[in-house]
Structure formats: C-alpha cells, structure tokens
Design a protein around this motif. Sequence first.
Motif, PDB file in Angstrom:
ATOM      1  N   SER A   1       4.840  -3.710  12.069  1.00  0.00           N
ATOM      2  CA  SER A   1       3.934  -4.848  12.059  1.00  0.00           C
ATOM      3  C   SER A   1       3.270  -5.000  10.750  1.00  0.00           C
ATOM      4  CB  SER A   1       3.278  -4.927  13.497  1.00  0.00           C
ATOM      5  OG  SER A   1       2.344  -5.899  13.346  1.00  0.00           O
TER       6      SER A   1
ATOM      7  N   THR B   1       0.577  -6.540   9.245  1.00  0.00           N
ATOM      8  CA  THR B   1      -0.477  -7.239   9.818  1.00  0.00           C
ATOM      9  C   THR B   1      -1.107  -8.128   8.742  1.00  0.00           C
ATOM     10  OG1 THR B   1      -1.000  -4.948  10.316  1.00  0.00           O
ATOM     11  CG2 THR B   1      -2.902  -6.793  10.443  1.00  0.00           C
TER      12      THR B   1
ATOM     13  N   ARG C   1       0.873  -1.296  -0.002  1.00  0.00           N
ATOM     14  CA  ARG C   1      -0.040  -0.232   0.078  1.00  0.00           C
ATOM     15  C   ARG C   1       0.826   1.253  -0.007  1.00  0.00           C
ATOM     16  NH1 ARG C   1      -4.737   0.587   4.260  1.00  0.00           N
ATOM     17  NH2 ARG C   1      -5.628  -1.022   3.109  1.00  0.00           N
TER      18      ARG C   1
ATOM     19  N   LYS D   1      -7.100   0.111  16.218  1.00  0.00           N
ATOM     20  CA  LYS D   1      -5.808  -1.055  16.361  1.00  0.00           C
ATOM     21  C   LYS D   1      -5.709  -0.823  18.147  1.00  0.00           C
ATOM     22  CE  LYS D   1      -6.115  -1.552  12.068  1.00  0.00           C
ATOM     23  NZ  LYS D   1      -5.216  -2.117  11.113  1.00  0.00           N
TER      24      LYS D   1
HETATM   25  C1  LIG Z   1      -4.853  -1.505   9.698  1.00  0.00           C
HETATM   26  C2  LIG Z   1      -3.758  -0.949   9.190  1.00  0.00           C
HETATM   27  C3  LIG Z   1      -3.503   0.141   8.517  1.00  0.00           C
HETATM   28  C4  LIG Z   1      -4.438   1.099   8.469  1.00  0.00           C
HETATM   29  O1  LIG Z   1      -5.494   0.814   7.833  1.00  0.00           O
HETATM   30  P1  LIG Z   1      -7.038   1.809   7.734  1.00  0.00           P
HETATM   31  O2  LIG Z   1      -8.070   0.959   7.183  1.00  0.00           O
HETATM   32  O3  LIG Z   1      -6.727   2.826   6.857  1.00  0.00           O
HETATM   33  O4  LIG Z   1      -7.323   1.989   9.339  1.00  0.00           O
HETATM   34  C5  LIG Z   1      -2.059   0.410   8.218  1.00  0.00           C
HETATM   35  N1  LIG Z   1      -1.154  -0.257   8.225  1.00  0.00           N
HETATM   36  C6  LIG Z   1      -1.272  -1.405   8.901  1.00  0.00           C
HETATM   37  C7  LIG Z   1      -0.200  -2.366   9.150  1.00  0.00           C
HETATM   38  C8  LIG Z   1      -2.707  -2.096   9.469  1.00  0.00           C
HETATM   39  O5  LIG Z   1      -2.736  -3.188  10.103  1.00  0.00           O
END
Ligand SMILES: *Cc1c(COP(=O)(O)O)cnc(C)c1O
Length: 384
Positions: free
Chosen positions: A140, A142, A92, A194
């Motif tokens: 991290s 995710t 992203r 989070k």
């Molecule tokens: C959740 C997350 C985000 C942000 O996602 P949003 O949907 O924009 O809140 C960014 N980076 C990581 C690693 C995430 O887990």
Amino acid sequence: MQDKLSLMIPGPTPVPERVLLAMGRHPIGHRSADFQKIVKRTTQQLQWLHQTKGDVLVITGSGTAAMEAGIINVLSKGNTVLCGDNGKFGERWVKLARAYGLNVQVIQAEWGQPLDPEAFRAALEADTAKAIKAVIITHSETSTGVINDLQTIASHVKDHGTALCIADCVTSLGACNVPMEDWGIDVIGSGSQKGYMMPPGLAFVAMSDRAWEACKHSDLPKFYLDLAKYRKSAHADSNPFTPAINLYFALEAALEMMQAEGLEKIFARHARHRAAAQAGMKAIGLPLYAAEGCGSPAITAVAPEGIDAEAMRKAVKEKFDILLAGGQDHLKGKVFRIGHLGFVCDRDVLTAVAAIEATLQDLGLHKGSAGAGVAACAAALAQG
Ligand SMILES: *Cc1c(COP(=O)(O)O)cnc(C)c1O
C-alpha cells in the motif's frame, strides 16, 4: 478544544483506551519470566496477523527499521534487486538498497498509478542468469493512496524460482488480506503506529524459510539489526536487546482486540471505510488521486482541483480538530489524504467527510449540493 484531536492520517493512528492503559504501568525486567510470557503470546498473535507459521521478529524502531532489517539480512554485497517505485515509499526502498551498494533495477509507475505486474513478469522472465536476488515492493503506497497487486507480483517472483519477495506491508497489514504463506512472500515489514492501533516504536519483520536460507549467506554489514540474533532470542521467548517493554504491553492488548474482532471483519471494515471516503469525496466533486479501482484500504488521497489542499487541511484542523495528511513532495498543496487505518470506526469517516464538506462550504468552494458528501458517505457505510 483540548484532547479532542482526531488523527485521520496514515500513522500515527488512533490508539484505543485499553491499549493506552495497558502501557501505563511500571516496566518489568526484560529477562524475567513474566516478560517471556508476553513475548511468547505476542509472537503467536503476530503469526496470526501475518497468516504464517514462520518467525515474526520485533525490533525497537519505526517501520523503516523493519524494512532495512528485512533487506540487509537476506542480501549480499553487489546483489541485483528489482525495486518497484510508484511513490514516496517505493522511492525510499530504492535509496535504502543503493545505500548498501546493491545494484538496483527500478520498475516505475507514475504517482497515482499502480505498479504493472506484467513489467515484473517480463523482467523476471528475462533474467535467465538468475541475477535478480530479490524483488522489493510497497503493497500500500501511502503517499499516493494506491494499493499495488502484491499477490500477482509475488506469483511472478515465485515463477522466477530463486528471487525473494520482500514487501513493505506497513499500511496493508491489518487493513486488507496479506496471507504471507499463501502468497509466498518471503519478508514482510510493518510498524506499530499503523494498522496495529498502537503508538510508534515497534517494528516487525516476518521471515519465510527461504528468507532464512538466504540469511545464512548474507554479508551486508549489520549489528543491531542482525535478525539471526532476534530469531535466536525469539525462540527462547526473549529479545536480544532491551526492548520497548511498555510497547509490548500495548502490543499484547492491541492484538487481543484484533483477534476478538477477527481478520475478516477488520478487512471488511477497512474496505467499507475506503468506499465511504471515496463516495463522499466524489459526491462533492473532489477527484481521487489514485487510479480508479486501485485505492488503498488504509488511505484515500484526494486531489481537489483549483483548491489549495494545504489551506483546506489547516481549516479542517482548526475548525474541527481533525488532522488530515497533506501531499508529499510535488503533491504538497495539491493533495490531501484521509487516513482510515487501524482504530477507525464508521463515525470517524462520516465525521471526516462532513468536516471536509463543511469546510468547503465555509470557504465558498463547495461545488455540489449541500450535504451530498455526507449522504453518499452514509449510503456507502450502510451498504458495507
Ligand atoms: C509509515 C510507512 C512506513 C514506515 O515509516 P516509518 O516512519 O519508518 O515508520 C513505510 N512504508 C509505508 C508504506 C508507510 O506508510
């Protein structure tokens, strides 16, 4: 059953009753003295969480808004950046940087593997012309449940001398140690749904002095996400636009709870839950997706060979009202993820492992001896 859903996904995460109740009141004026008090207090609390004396700014938005703001406020048209990519979120930030016309050099690692700090050291050392203006990484990751070695990568960025270190700490902040000043991180992005134990809606950007210096020369287009505006307002205990006022009430309450628990204990709890989730899965023969020793403190990704991960996840949801996360992109159906981030206690992790184990038994897919997962999980919880 109604109202029994347990969120074991990496955001949104469960919210304590105290935080929900804090939100349940009339909004107050965002230019009032009462609101200024809240901004002042939450700013100090956010600095505590980030382990910095620098600015931590609050934007109405999700975590991606924080990262976008962090990137576009310190960089300029055509700048070269080094971006780490070992999963969905790394990907992203590569896309985001390219959307603003930045020249993105990507350092990749396979999904499930951590980024190699040596690759960053080599690229930064080779950059004698000092073309690299920033290194962007996800602490991290995710999507894969991998924690990257941000500390070492940040130290290589420091050795480069001029590049900034921009980190997505969305699922590491409030889960493990991220001492912004000690590690020399210039920009940290995070989001309320989070580790903050809050509903979605607030995004946070922490900025170092070096980041503000770069901000002065930044010429990328921005208006709502212009952090200089947020900084000016923050210094007057305010916000440039109408903020999500009720989420500020939640923020104050959630950070108060975090301060009462203390950073050390919060980090120990997340480490214990990682160990317990990992032990439980291993004991029932379900392989972990993240490379050994690189598991995120916020999320455990599991790759159950020969089992439809989506079918299993749905069965756990239907039978036990526990929501697990699925795999993203090519991992859909191959991976499920157990979130243990934020307002999560030992009981939640033990129950999730038990529910997974019971579901496997029910589906005739349980490979080990009955109860082995729960026993291993309980033993790990007792040790931590
Ligand atoms: C959740 C997350 C985000 C942000 O996602 P949003 O949907 O924009 O809140 C960014 N980076 C990581 C690693 C995430 O887990």
